[in-house]
Design a protein around this motif. Structure first.
Motif, short mmCIF file in Angstrom:
data_model
loop_
_atom_site.label_atom_id
_atom_site.label_comp_id
_atom_site.label_asym_id
_atom_site.label_seq_id
_atom_site.Cartn_x
_atom_site.Cartn_y
_atom_site.Cartn_z
N PRO A 94 0.62 -0.91 0.33
CA PRO A 94 -0.15 -0.07 -0.03
C PRO A 94 0.40 0.91 -0.45
O PRO A 94 -0.06 2.06 -1.04
N ILE A 95 1.69 1.49 0.75
CA ILE A 95 2.56 2.63 0.78
C ILE A 95 3.76 2.92 -0.77
O ILE A 95 3.45 4.15 -1.09
N LEU A 96 3.91 1.33 -0.69
CA LEU A 96 4.42 1.59 -3.00
C LEU A 96 3.46 2.25 -3.69
O LEU A 96 3.99 2.94 -4.39
N LYS A 97 2.20 2.15 -3.63
CA LYS A 97 1.48 2.12 -4.39
C LYS A 97 0.63 3.22 -4.43
O LYS A 97 0.77 4.52 -5.56
N GLU A 98 0.91 4.30 -2.64
CA GLU A 98 0.76 5.63 -2.35
C GLU A 98 1.08 6.31 -2.74
O GLU A 98 1.28 7.38 -3.39
N MET A 99 3.15 6.04 -3.22
CA MET A 99 4.13 6.80 -2.70
C MET A 99 4.54 6.88 -4.73
O MET A 99 6.08 7.62 -4.96
N GLY A 100 3.93 5.87 -5.78
CA GLY A 100 3.76 6.00 -6.46
C GLY A 100 5.62 4.98 -6.97
O GLY A 100 6.39 5.50 -8.20
N MET A 101 5.50 3.96 -6.33
CA MET A 101 6.97 3.23 -6.46
C MET A 101 6.67 2.19 -6.42
O MET A 101 6.09 1.49 -6.62
N GLN A 102 8.32 1.56 -6.79
CA GLN A 102 8.13 0.04 -7.60
C GLN A 102 8.97 -1.09 -7.01
O GLN A 102 10.35 -0.13 -6.46
N ALA A 103 8.69 -2.18 -7.26
CA ALA A 103 9.89 -3.50 -6.18
C ALA A 103 10.13 -4.31 -7.13
O ALA A 103 8.97 -4.63 -7.56
N THR A 104 10.42 -4.77 -6.94
CA THR A 104 10.78 -6.27 -7.47
C THR A 104 10.99 -7.17 -5.58
O THR A 104 11.24 -7.15 -4.52
N LEU A 105 10.05 -8.10 -5.81
CA LEU A 105 10.10 -9.41 -4.87
C LEU A 105 9.85 -10.37 -5.01
O LEU A 105 9.43 -11.22 -6.08
N PHE A 106 10.97 -11.29 -4.38
CA PHE A 106 11.38 -12.34 -4.62
C PHE A 106 10.43 -13.39 -3.68
O PHE A 106 11.17 -13.71 -3.03
N VAL A 107 10.18 -14.13 -4.28
CA VAL A 107 9.63 -15.25 -3.65
C VAL A 107 10.29 -16.99 -3.45
O VAL A 107 10.34 -17.41 -4.17
N LYS A 140 -0.30 -11.79 -7.10
CA LYS A 140 -0.59 -12.63 -8.46
C LYS A 140 -1.30 -10.67 -8.41
O LYS A 140 -1.79 -9.94 -9.62
N GLU A 141 -2.41 -10.28 -7.65
CA GLU A 141 -2.88 -9.43 -7.47
C GLU A 141 -1.84 -7.80 -7.55
O GLU A 141 -1.93 -7.57 -8.14
N MET A 142 -0.41 -8.29 -6.55
CA MET A 142 0.78 -7.29 -6.64
C MET A 142 1.21 -7.18 -7.75
O MET A 142 1.93 -6.26 -8.68
N SER A 143 1.62 -8.27 -8.24
CA SER A 143 2.47 -7.64 -10.66
C SER A 143 0.92 -8.02 -10.82
O SER A 143 2.05 -7.12 -12.16
N ASP A 144 -0.18 -7.77 -11.05
CA ASP A 144 -0.67 -6.96 -11.87
C ASP A 144 -0.94 -5.95 -11.59
O ASP A 144 -1.18 -5.19 -13.39
N SER A 145 -0.51 -5.53 -10.52
CA SER A 145 -1.01 -4.70 -10.27
C SER A 145 0.86 -2.99 -11.41
O SER A 145 0.42 -2.00 -11.23
N GLY A 146 1.51 -3.82 -11.60
CA GLY A 146 2.54 -3.36 -12.24
C GLY A 146 3.65 -2.83 -11.08
O GLY A 146 4.75 -1.83 -11.60
N ILE A 147 3.34 -3.12 -9.50
CA ILE A 147 4.41 -2.14 -8.14
C ILE A 147 4.89 -2.74 -8.53
O ILE A 147 6.07 -2.59 -8.16
N MET A 148 4.90 -4.31 -8.64
CA MET A 148 5.20 -5.36 -8.04
C MET A 148 5.70 -6.59 -8.95
O MET A 148 4.95 -7.03 -9.43
N ARG A 149 7.46 -6.74 -9.91
CA ARG A 149 8.03 -7.91 -10.81
C ARG A 149 8.13 -8.73 -9.66
O ARG A 149 8.87 -8.17 -8.15
N ILE A 150 7.80 -10.05 -9.48
CA ILE A 150 8.03 -10.56 -9.29
C ILE A 150 8.95 -11.76 -9.82
O ILE A 150 9.38 -12.87 -10.84
#
Length: 398
Positions: free
Chosen positions: A117-130, A152-162
């Motif tokens: 939510p904070i990344l979305k609010e601030m217009g930032m991106q990240a890559t998440l390694f699971v 999947k929701e985070m990936s679909d948003s474009g904010i989080m690359r998996i």
């Protein structure tokens, strides 16, 4: 005769001026391009968000995470996408001079509840390694993990690359002791021994299984891999490469330089132990060191550009003292400017020119008479005897 001499002298001076101007323009264009590009980039890595006692050493509170991101914005830093990072590290992409890249390891549920939510609010991106197996079981060290729907929701948003962090190779043997990490340990989790050849297949199969699950649940195949605990050896490296990954992340601290490549990308860890002010100081130090290292580059390139031909010479300053040969070879690639971005066209000139003790300056050239009008670049990739690389660009117009 006196007037003829003056005319000839004038013609010679004009020709020299034009020749020097063309070379100067090429050099100026290169300097302009690279000085409007970041000299280095820091990758900041996170793990857990909140206050979990089981993983206290990798927690960061929601409040501190917000403060760190606000510090980045307030000081002119912007986050970039993984595509931008890769293009930059491969030496053909531009990023803002004050850019950072964010990653998050493991895949704890707090990523979805607090960080996202904070990344979305601030217009930032990240890559998440699971860690795919921990996502499947729902917990790691008794701490809740993300589920595939959240991922999947985070990936679909474009904010989080998996990205891939293995299926089940994020553990240590010998009672969880350092230097007994699964990636470099010749045994399975149940203690069954492995030969080097068996371990190579074991890692490859594990990483491939995680890859397939990520693609199945997000619809997007992961392109990058993060080594568990940042640990690897020659066999682990081979296995990751065989699994199809050419982009991987370590936990080695420091910054990454333009054109240095996408293997073992350096990252700095952030947690409750790093205040926003301390993170700012780390970024400023890395920025300064990258600037300094850029100015002290060993590679040198000389260009001669005419309307019909481009001639390039590349060498290392350290090879001009007649000591042991440092350069191995130089490769030349041609790029064309399309919509403000460099796009690879093909190899340039003699593409790969090998150095030797008597030929320490490597040369190539190409006839450009039939080139279409537009802006072009030649990328000189100097590969040294120790395997390290340096990159230099020459820009010219046709």
């Amino acid at each position: 005769m006196k007037y003829i001499r003056k005319i000839l002298l004038f013609v010679v001076l004009v020709c020299c001026f034009l020749s020097i101007s063309e070379q100067a323009m090429a050099a100026k264009a290169t300097k302009f391009y690279e000085y409007s590009n970041a000299k280095g980039i820091t990758v900041i890595n996170y793990h857990s968000f909140g206050d979990y006692k089981e993983i206290a050493n990798i927690n960061i509170t929601e409040k501190l995470f917000r403060e760190q991101l606000k510090m980045l914005k307030d000081n002119g830093y912007s986050t970039i996408t993984e595509e931008q990072l890769i293009a930059y590290l491969q030496g053909h992409g531009r990023i803002p001079e004050k850019a950072v890249f964010l990653t998050i390891d493991d895949g704890y549920e707090s990523v979805y509840k607090m960080a996202y939510p904070i990344l979305k609010e601030m217009g930032m991106q990240a890559t998440l390694f699971v860690i795919a197996n921990d996502v499947e079981t729902g917990a790691r060290k008794n701490v809740p993990m993300l589920n595939w729907q959240q991922i999947k929701e985070m990936s679909d948003s474009g904010i989080m690359r998996i990205g891939n962090h293995t299926y089940d190779l994020h553990w240590r043997g010998n009672n969880d002791k350092s230097k007994h990490e699964a990636m470099i340990l010749n045994q399975k989790k149940n203690g069954e021994p492995l030969t080097n050849e068996e371990r190579l297949r074991y890692i490859q199969e594990d990483v491939t299984k995680a890859h397939q699950l990520i693609e199945k649940y997000t619809g997007i195949a992961p392109k990058s891999f993060a080594y568990p605990y940042g640990v690897y050896d020659r066999i682990a490296e081979q296995a990751i490469k065989k699994a199809g990954y050419t982009i991987d992340y370590s936990t080695q601290g420091g910054y990454n330089l333009f054109g240095q490549g996408t293997v073992h990308i350096k990252r700095i860890d952030s947690s409750n132990r790093v205040s926003a002010h301390e993170l700012k100081k780390i970024l400023e130090k890395n920025y300064s060191l990258a600037e300094q290292q850029y100015r002290q580059r060993d590679i040198q390139v000389e260009a001669q550009v005419t309307s019909n031909k481009v001639t390039l010479k590349a060498w290392l300053k350290s090879d001009m003292n007649k000591g042991p040969l440092q350069a191995k070879e130089t490769r030349f690639e041609l790029y064309k400017m399309v919509n403000g971005e460099r796009q690879l066209q093909r190899d340039f000139g003699s593409y790969c020119v090998t150095a030797n003790k008597s030929t320490r300056v490597m040369s190539t050239e190409e006839n450009i008479a039939k080139y279409e009008a537009g802006g072009y670049s030649v990328k000189a990739i100097m590969i040294k005897q120790d395997g390290s690389k340096e990159v230099f660009w020459i820009n010219f117009n046709k």
